[in-house]
Design a protein around this motif. Structure first.
Motif, PDB file in Angstrom:
ATOM      1  N   ASP A   1      -5.995   7.341   5.736  1.00 45.83           N
ATOM      2  CA  ASP A   1      -6.263   6.726   4.431  1.00 45.83           C
ATOM      3  C   ASP A   1      -7.156   5.511   4.668  1.00 45.83           C
ATOM      4  O   ASP A   1      -6.684   4.453   5.101  1.00 45.83           O
ATOM      5  CB  ASP A   1      -4.942   6.313   3.771  1.00 45.83           C
ATOM      6  CG  ASP A   1      -5.127   5.842   2.334  1.00 45.83           C
ATOM      7  OD1 ASP A   1      -6.168   5.222   2.050  1.00 45.83           O
ATOM      8  OD2 ASP A   1      -4.220   6.088   1.507  1.00 45.83           O
ATOM      9  N   ALA A   2      -8.437   5.668   4.391  1.00 47.84           N
ATOM     10  CA  ALA A   2      -9.403   4.598   4.671  1.00 47.84           C
ATOM     11  C   ALA A   2      -9.067   3.325   3.900  1.00 47.84           C
ATOM     12  O   ALA A   2      -9.276   2.206   4.396  1.00 47.84           O
ATOM     13  CB  ALA A   2     -10.814   5.071   4.322  1.00 47.84           C
ATOM     14  N   SER A   3      -8.509   3.483   2.698  1.00 45.23           N
ATOM     15  CA  SER A   3      -8.221   2.296   1.886  1.00 45.23           C
ATOM     16  C   SER A   3      -7.146   1.430   2.527  1.00 45.23           C
ATOM     17  O   SER A   3      -7.137   0.203   2.372  1.00 45.23           O
ATOM     18  CB  SER A   3      -7.792   2.714   0.475  1.00 45.23           C
ATOM     19  OG  SER A   3      -6.521   3.361   0.492  1.00 45.23           O
ATOM     20  N   PHE A   4      -6.235   2.041   3.264  1.00 48.75           N
ATOM     21  CA  PHE A   4      -5.191   1.258   3.936  1.00 48.75           C
ATOM     22  C   PHE A   4      -5.801   0.372   5.008  1.00 48.75           C
ATOM     23  O   PHE A   4      -5.542  -0.837   5.060  1.00 48.75           O
ATOM     24  CB  PHE A   4      -4.138   2.184   4.553  1.00 48.75           C
ATOM     25  CG  PHE A   4      -3.221   1.493   5.524  1.00 48.75           C
ATOM     26  CD1 PHE A   4      -2.277   0.585   5.073  1.00 48.75           C
ATOM     27  CD2 PHE A   4      -3.328   1.725   6.894  1.00 48.75           C
ATOM     28  CE1 PHE A   4      -1.445  -0.084   5.970  1.00 48.75           C
ATOM     29  CE2 PHE A   4      -2.489   1.067   7.795  1.00 48.75           C
ATOM     30  CZ  PHE A   4      -1.551   0.163   7.329  1.00 48.75           C
ATOM     31  N   TRP A   5      -6.600   0.965   5.897  1.00 53.16           N
ATOM     32  CA  TRP A   5      -7.177   0.199   6.997  1.00 53.16           C
ATOM     33  C   TRP A   5      -8.100  -0.898   6.460  1.00 53.16           C
ATOM     34  O   TRP A   5      -8.140  -2.006   7.006  1.00 53.16           O
ATOM     35  CB  TRP A   5      -7.924   1.123   7.948  1.00 53.16           C
ATOM     36  CG  TRP A   5      -7.003   2.111   8.608  1.00 53.16           C
ATOM     37  CD1 TRP A   5      -6.809   3.417   8.258  1.00 53.16           C
ATOM     38  CD2 TRP A   5      -6.099   1.851   9.693  1.00 53.16           C
ATOM     39  NE1 TRP A   5      -5.858   3.993   9.070  1.00 53.16           N
ATOM     40  CE2 TRP A   5      -5.396   3.063   9.955  1.00 53.16           C
ATOM     41  CE3 TRP A   5      -5.824   0.734  10.474  1.00 53.16           C
ATOM     42  CZ2 TRP A   5      -4.442   3.166  10.967  1.00 53.16           C
ATOM     43  CZ3 TRP A   5      -4.863   0.832  11.486  1.00 53.16           C
ATOM     44  CH2 TRP A   5      -4.190   2.034  11.723  1.00 53.16           C
ATOM     45  N   THR A   6      -8.806  -0.617   5.382  1.00 51.94           N
ATOM     46  CA  THR A   6      -9.669  -1.631   4.776  1.00 51.94           C
ATOM     47  C   THR A   6      -8.839  -2.763   4.186  1.00 51.94           C
ATOM     48  O   THR A   6      -9.170  -3.940   4.338  1.00 51.94           O
ATOM     49  CB  THR A   6     -10.545  -0.986   3.685  1.00 51.94           C
ATOM     50  OG1 THR A   6     -11.337   0.059   4.279  1.00 51.94           O
ATOM     51  CG2 THR A   6     -11.466  -2.009   3.045  1.00 51.94           C
ATOM     52  N   SER A   7      -7.724  -2.411   3.550  1.00 54.39           N
ATOM     53  CA  SER A   7      -6.906  -3.425   2.870  1.00 54.39           C
ATOM     54  C   SER A   7      -6.255  -4.395   3.851  1.00 54.39           C
ATOM     55  O   SER A   7      -5.936  -5.527   3.476  1.00 54.39           O
ATOM     56  CB  SER A   7      -5.827  -2.744   2.021  1.00 54.39           C
ATOM     57  OG  SER A   7      -4.800  -2.176   2.832  1.00 54.39           O
TER      58      SER A   7
ATOM     59  N   HIS B   1       0.831  -1.210   0.000  1.00 55.49           N
ATOM     60  CA  HIS B   1       0.000   0.000   0.000  1.00 55.49           C
ATOM     61  C   HIS B   1       0.866   1.261   0.000  1.00 55.49           C
ATOM     62  O   HIS B   1       1.973   1.281   0.539  1.00 55.49           O
ATOM     63  CB  HIS B   1      -0.925   0.006   1.222  1.00 55.49           C
ATOM     64  CG  HIS B   1      -2.049   0.995   1.107  1.00 55.49           C
ATOM     65  ND1 HIS B   1      -1.884   2.341   1.349  1.00 55.49           N
ATOM     66  CD2 HIS B   1      -3.352   0.831   0.754  1.00 55.49           C
ATOM     67  CE1 HIS B   1      -3.037   2.963   1.156  1.00 55.49           C
ATOM     68  NE2 HIS B   1      -3.949   2.070   0.802  1.00 55.49           N
ATOM     69  N   GLY B   2       0.335   2.327  -0.581  1.00 55.42           N
ATOM     70  CA  GLY B   2       1.074   3.579  -0.723  1.00 55.42           C
ATOM     71  C   GLY B   2       1.535   4.194   0.577  1.00 55.42           C
ATOM     72  O   GLY B   2       2.571   4.872   0.605  1.00 55.42           O
ATOM     73  N   VAL B   3       0.802   3.970   1.693  1.00 55.97           N
ATOM     74  CA  VAL B   3       1.220   4.587   2.958  1.00 55.97           C
ATOM     75  C   VAL B   3       2.567   4.046   3.422  1.00 55.97           C
ATOM     76  O   VAL B   3       3.261   4.684   4.214  1.00 55.97           O
ATOM     77  CB  VAL B   3       0.172   4.398   4.084  1.00 55.97           C
ATOM     78  CG1 VAL B   3      -1.173   4.978   3.697  1.00 55.97           C
ATOM     79  CG2 VAL B   3       0.043   2.934   4.493  1.00 55.97           C
ATOM     80  N   LEU B   4       2.953   2.875   2.932  1.00 58.01           N
ATOM     81  CA  LEU B   4       4.214   2.265   3.358  1.00 58.01           C
ATOM     82  C   LEU B   4       5.422   3.070   2.900  1.00 58.01           C
ATOM     83  O   LEU B   4       6.513   2.937   3.468  1.00 58.01           O
ATOM     84  CB  LEU B   4       4.313   0.827   2.836  1.00 58.01           C
ATOM     85  CG  LEU B   4       3.254  -0.143   3.364  1.00 58.01           C
ATOM     86  CD1 LEU B   4       3.355  -1.482   2.651  1.00 58.01           C
ATOM     87  CD2 LEU B   4       3.408  -0.337   4.869  1.00 58.01           C
ATOM     88  N   SER B   5       5.248   3.923   1.893  1.00 57.39           N
ATOM     89  CA  SER B   5       6.371   4.752   1.434  1.00 57.39           C
ATOM     90  C   SER B   5       6.826   5.710   2.520  1.00 57.39           C
ATOM     91  O   SER B   5       7.962   6.191   2.491  1.00 57.39           O
ATOM     92  CB  SER B   5       5.970   5.546   0.179  1.00 57.39           C
ATOM     93  OG  SER B   5       4.974   6.514   0.491  1.00 57.39           O
ATOM     94  N   ARG B   6       5.960   5.985   3.507  1.00 53.99           N
ATOM     95  CA  ARG B   6       6.324   6.902   4.582  1.00 53.99           C
ATOM     96  C   ARG B   6       6.868   6.190   5.812  1.00 53.99           C
ATOM     97  O   ARG B   6       7.131   6.822   6.822  1.00 53.99           O
ATOM     98  CB  ARG B   6       5.098   7.765   4.956  1.00 53.99           C
ATOM     99  CG  ARG B   6       4.615   8.661   3.808  1.00 53.99           C
ATOM    100  CD  ARG B   6       3.586   9.667   4.291  1.00 53.99           C
ATOM    101  NE  ARG B   6       2.355   9.053   4.713  1.00 53.99           N
ATOM    102  CZ  ARG B   6       1.336   8.729   3.916  1.00 53.99           C
ATOM    103  NH1 ARG B   6       1.427   8.966   2.617  1.00 53.99           N
ATOM    104  NH2 ARG B   6       0.245   8.175   4.398  1.00 53.99           N
TER     105      ARG B   6
END
Length: 550
Positions: free
Chosen positions: A197-203, A125-130
């Motif tokens: 980021d709602a999509s992260f928690w859902t994923s 997921h994109g949040v992992l870039s941080r």
């Protein structure tokens, strides 16, 4: 005008400390109380938020004794990035299978969620870039997922509030549910100004946290040092022995408080390479049980294996990258206390203590000096003994919690000399680990010219000198050795509005105490030793590949 004071409270791994701090950053009084750690099973470490708050109240009452409460202008809290679980009535919820509700804190160093962390990493997921591209089991999402998957009835279904420990403390003080950007951005994947980021928690299977605008994990946030609520509540003021309404600053993770307590100091006249340079040329290193390496930048820099970039997580409007080593002081203790010659070391140190005030580590430092020849640096004694220090996994820059420690160069001898050499090699390995992190940050665009150290290990002169020697950078030690407490007090000073912002407060309250320069005579030694250090990692990877081969 009566003198103004600020109280800084620091909740570390094994103790709670408080300090009464003046407007110019001088510590007038400190106090400390131990806190319990339980290990219900391997890699599970838990604490009690009730006990932690009670100890906070005890130490604050001690440091303000004899001071008029009207002179205390603000209070700030920092703590380890541990996970606190409360129910709808703000009562503790158990986080272990034994069901003890008072043990409701999953500690920062708890690695029970290693498998969940790996699964989260594999989502890409994109949040992992941080977070350097890899989710650490020391962050909160994998711990939350573990609780849902393993303690659904006894914990997950009863939980209504998940706090980072620093935010729990500011909530106890003010009743404000506003979270600090420091905790949310660094440990929870929050990203201002967009937010969650709602999509992260859902994923990752935690879509239930989206309910009511993420109220269980924080619907509102603010920068560290921002005033919270209406200040101290009546109840908290009574608990702490302070006046209601005293300003409370939004909290920090303990390492970040240490960063505030050192990184902004005025270095004029010390002939340092960071003088007349932006604050981005400095790295704060907070060394205790573990170590954190804090570098800030004016634009976001993405460093593989290093957490961040995190906006306003330590200094408002600046981006933070955070490297780290999961076991430093803890590793040194492990190596020394597990050696066959440890009892002999204790006996020798105790014999000299009444005359020299030495502890076991200052004794080892003296012993190494005697072992070295008069015209040779102590460092060179480590030429044939090499340590890979990841006994508790690698946080940065490899971001691999499965890595293990290695020692190369052991013999059958187990004398006090052998213990001293292993102690030296361990410190050298930790310093080379810092160099490894610095190299990764440099490659990503950081230009770090000076190290600013604080924390318990910064009181060990051998640890400090070897870090200067191995990195080739000067090391600045703070005037007040308890820089984490100064950083916590900076939050209270900022919230009181006695200073206009964090930058002004830390510049006025943080001061240089001592500068340690690298020894040029051992530069080539560390260049060679660093090559060996990197080879140890390469060999460990080869061993793993061979053993995993079918």
């Amino acid at each position: 005008m009566a003198e103004r004071f600020y109280v800084g409270v620091d909740v570390g791994t094994a103790s709670v400390r408080a300090a009464l701090v003046t407007r110019d950053g001088q510590l007038r009084r400190t106090a400390e109380e131990p806190i319990s750690i339980w290990e219900p099973q391997s890699d599970h470490y838990v604490q009690s938020s009730t006990e932690i708050w009670d100890k906070c109240c005890k130490v604050v009452k001690k440091v303000i004794d004899g001071v008029k409460s009207s002179q205390v202008r603000g209070i700030g809290f920092d703590a380890t990035c541990s996970l606190v679980v409360l129910d709808q009535s703000f009562q503790p919820v158990p986080v272990s299978q034994d069901g003890d509700s008072q043990r409701n804190v999953v500690m920062w160093m708890d690695h029970r969620a290693a498998e969940q962390a790996a699964r989260i990493t594999n989502t890409g997921h994109g949040v992992l870039s941080r977070v350097g591209g890899v989710m650490s089991p020391e962050m909160q999402p994998p711990k939350l997922l573990w609780l849902k998957e393993n303690l659904k009835e006894s914990c997950w279904n009863k939980a209504a509030h998940f706090f980072d420990l620093p935010d729990f403390l500011s909530w106890k003080a003010t009743d404000s549910l506003t979270r600090s950007l420091c905790t949310l951005v660094c440990k929870w994947t929050y990203c201002p100004p967009e937010g969650w980021d709602a999509s992260f928690w859902t994923s990752i299977g935690l879509e239930d946290l989206l309910e009511n605008n993420f109220c269980k994990i924080g619907s509102a946030s603010c920068s560290p040092g921002s005033p919270l609520g209406d200040g101290l509540t009546q109840e908290a003021a009574a608990d702490l022995g302070l006046d209601p309404g005293i300003a409370v600053g939004a909290s920090l993770i303990d390492a970040h408080a240490g960063g505030l307590g050192v990184i902004g100091a005025d270095v004029t006249g010390f002939q340092l390479p960071c003088e007349n340079q932006p604050i981005t040329s400095r790295m704060a290193m907070i060394c205790g049980t573990s170590s954190c390496h804090m570098a800030i930048s004016e634009r976001p820099l993405f460093v593989p294996g290093v957490w961040g970039p995190c906006l306003s997580a330590m200094v408002p409007d600046m981006w933070l990258n955070e490297g780290g080593q999961s076991a430093t002081g803890r590793l040194i203790d492990h190596v020394v206390k597990g050696h066959a010659a440890y009892s002999q070391l204790q006996e020798k140190a105790q014999q000299r203590a009444p005359f020299t005030g030495e502890n076991i580590y200052s004794y080892l430092n003296s012993h190494l000096s005697l072992m070295a020849s008069s015209d040779s640096a102590v460092d060179l004694l480590g030429s044939s003994l090499h340590v890979w220090p990841d006994f508790h996994g690698n946080r940065s820059p490899l971001a691999d919690p499965t890595l293990k420690g290695m020692v190369v160069g052991l013999s059958l001898s187990q004398t006090l000399d052998d213990l001293a050499l292993l102690y030296l090699a361990t410190i050298q390995a930790l310093a080379l680990g810092t160099l490894h992190i610095l190299e990764a940050m440099k490659e990503a665009g950081h230009d770090i010219r000076t190290l600013f150290l604080c924390g318990g290990l910064s009181k060990n002169p051998l640890f400090v000198q070897i870090h200067a020697n191995a990195t080739g950078l000067p090391v600045v030690l703070p005037d007040q050795m308890e820089a984490v407490l100064v950083g916590a007090a900076v939050l209270g000073a900022c919230a009181s509005q006695d200073y206009s912002n964090i930058q002004e407060a830390m510049e006025k309250m943080a001061k240089v105490g001592k500068v340690v320069q690298p020894d040029p005579e051992v530069q080539s030694f560390y260049e060679r030793k660093y090559k060996v250090f990197l080879q140890l990692f390469s060999h460990q990877r080869e061993y793993q590949a061979l053993m995993n081969h079918r």
